[in-house]
Design an enzyme around this catalytic site. Structure first.
Site, PDB file in Angstrom:
ATOM      1  N   GLY A  40      36.104  49.494  35.667  1.00 38.52           N
ATOM      2  CA  GLY A  40      37.048  48.956  36.637  1.00 38.52           C
ATOM      3  C   GLY A  40      37.161  49.802  37.891  1.00 38.52           C
ATOM      4  O   GLY A  40      36.670  50.935  37.968  1.00 38.52           O
ATOM      5  N   ASN A  41      37.821  49.240  38.891  1.00 39.87           N
ATOM      6  CA  ASN A  41      38.077  49.960  40.129  1.00 39.87           C
ATOM      7  C   ASN A  41      39.253  49.350  40.868  1.00 39.87           C
ATOM      8  O   ASN A  41      39.614  48.187  40.663  1.00 39.87           O
ATOM      9  CB  ASN A  41      36.831  50.020  41.028  1.00 39.87           C
ATOM     10  N   GLY A  88      32.440  56.171  38.926  1.00 43.76           N
ATOM     11  CA  GLY A  88      32.484  56.843  37.636  1.00 43.76           C
ATOM     12  C   GLY A  88      33.817  57.466  37.276  1.00 43.76           C
ATOM     13  O   GLY A  88      33.902  58.203  36.292  1.00 43.76           O
ATOM     14  N   SER A 106      33.149  53.616  44.496  1.00 46.23           N
ATOM     15  CA  SER A 106      32.729  52.713  43.421  1.00 46.23           C
ATOM     16  C   SER A 106      31.501  51.907  43.824  1.00 46.23           C
ATOM     17  O   SER A 106      31.322  51.550  44.995  1.00 46.23           O
ATOM     18  CB  SER A 106      33.875  51.754  43.094  1.00 46.23           C
ATOM     19  N   GLU A 165      31.117  48.986  43.381  1.00 47.75           N
ATOM     20  CA  GLU A 165      31.584  47.660  43.809  1.00 47.75           C
ATOM     21  C   GLU A 165      32.134  47.668  45.230  1.00 47.75           C
ATOM     22  O   GLU A 165      32.744  46.692  45.658  1.00 47.75           O
ATOM     23  CB  GLU A 165      32.677  47.150  42.858  1.00 47.75           C
ATOM     24  N   HIS A 210      39.896  45.356  40.079  1.00 44.10           N
ATOM     25  CA  HIS A 210      38.773  44.851  39.287  1.00 44.10           C
ATOM     26  C   HIS A 210      38.891  45.435  37.887  1.00 44.10           C
ATOM     27  O   HIS A 210      38.963  46.659  37.725  1.00 44.10           O
ATOM     28  CB  HIS A 210      37.444  45.254  39.910  1.00 44.10           C
ATOM     29  N   HIS A 264      38.210  44.762  33.294  1.00 43.63           N
ATOM     30  CA  HIS A 264      37.357  44.203  32.251  1.00 43.63           C
ATOM     31  C   HIS A 264      38.205  43.731  31.068  1.00 43.63           C
ATOM     32  O   HIS A 264      38.080  44.286  29.968  1.00 43.63           O
ATOM     33  CB  HIS A 264      36.331  45.236  31.799  1.00 43.63           C
ATOM     34  N   HIS A 307      31.403  39.707  32.877  1.00 47.26           N
ATOM     35  CA  HIS A 307      31.595  40.986  33.559  1.00 47.26           C
ATOM     36  C   HIS A 307      33.058  41.385  33.625  1.00 47.26           C
ATOM     37  O   HIS A 307      33.468  42.379  33.035  1.00 47.26           O
ATOM     38  CB  HIS A 307      30.993  40.932  34.960  1.00 47.26           C
TER      39      HIS A 307
END
Length: 208
Positions: free
Chosen positions: A33-34, A49, A76, A78, A96, A98, A159
């Protein structure tokens, strides 16, 4: 702790709080995630990371909205998707995540329709986006902004979710609400499947 950026002062504690909440709620694993926030022509985004559940101030990267700079490589993977969403929507914050039940349903459905009252009230419908490359791709940069201009949150099949809001709390709210709605759908389908043998024999379970 405060991070000073072009356009004002942003509280690092918001990143830390909602990153931790996402992890504790099971909406991300240890390193997935971010999060990001837009401030004028700058973005604050979590480091590549980083552990959202244990963010340090150095895990928040300030970089350009429209072009790369010396810090962009730390951001990130993304970041291109976040930039495209900011440029194509009124969003000021993006989460974002999961979420497990939501991702599982995305493998079966082309859209998620909440069946519970709160989910239906808050989200109504959640589109599921099919992408050849579902992680940080140009395809997502092109396809997600139109969806998030119309919907509060969207799922990328297999995703995860992207939620857009006016702040991190709002984007977190849509993410949490999506997973709750998907968990209810999963439990409802499971209970119906368990109940079918009883329906066939005319029997009903009573008591505990």
């Amino acid at each position: 702790t405060r991070l000073t950026v072009t356009g004002g002062v942003f509280m690092f504690k918001d990143f830390q709080r909602f990153g931790r909440d996402l992890f504790l709620a099971g909406l991300n694993n240890s390193h997935s995630g971010n999060l990001s926030v837009r401030r004028g022509d700058k973005i604050l985004i979590t480091r590549r990371g980083s552990m959202l559940g244990n963010l340090a101030e150095q895990d928040i990267i300030e970089t350009g909205l429209y072009k790369n700079d010396e810090k962009s490589s730390l951001a990130s993977t993304e970041i291109g998707v976040h930039r495209s969403i900011y440029m194509g929507t009124p969003a000021l914050a993006i989460v974002h995540a999961h979420p497990v039940h939501a991702i599982a349903l995305s493998l079966l459905e082309d859209q998620i329709i909440p069946i519970d009252a709160e989910g239906a009230y808050l989200l109504k419908r959640i589109p599921v986006l099919e992408a050849v490359n579902p992680i940080g791709s140009k395809e997502l940069e092109e396809k997600l902004p139109p969806l998030l201009k119309e919907y509060k949150i969207a799922l990328v099949r297999g995703h995860g979710s992207f939620a857009a809001g006016q702040n991190l709390e709002e984007a977190y709210h849509w993410t949490s609400s999506l997973e709750n709605a998907c968990r209810i759908i999963y439990l409802h389908r499971t209970l119906r499947a368990l109940d079918r043998p009883a329906e066939k024999t005319g029997a009903r379970a009573t008591g505990c």
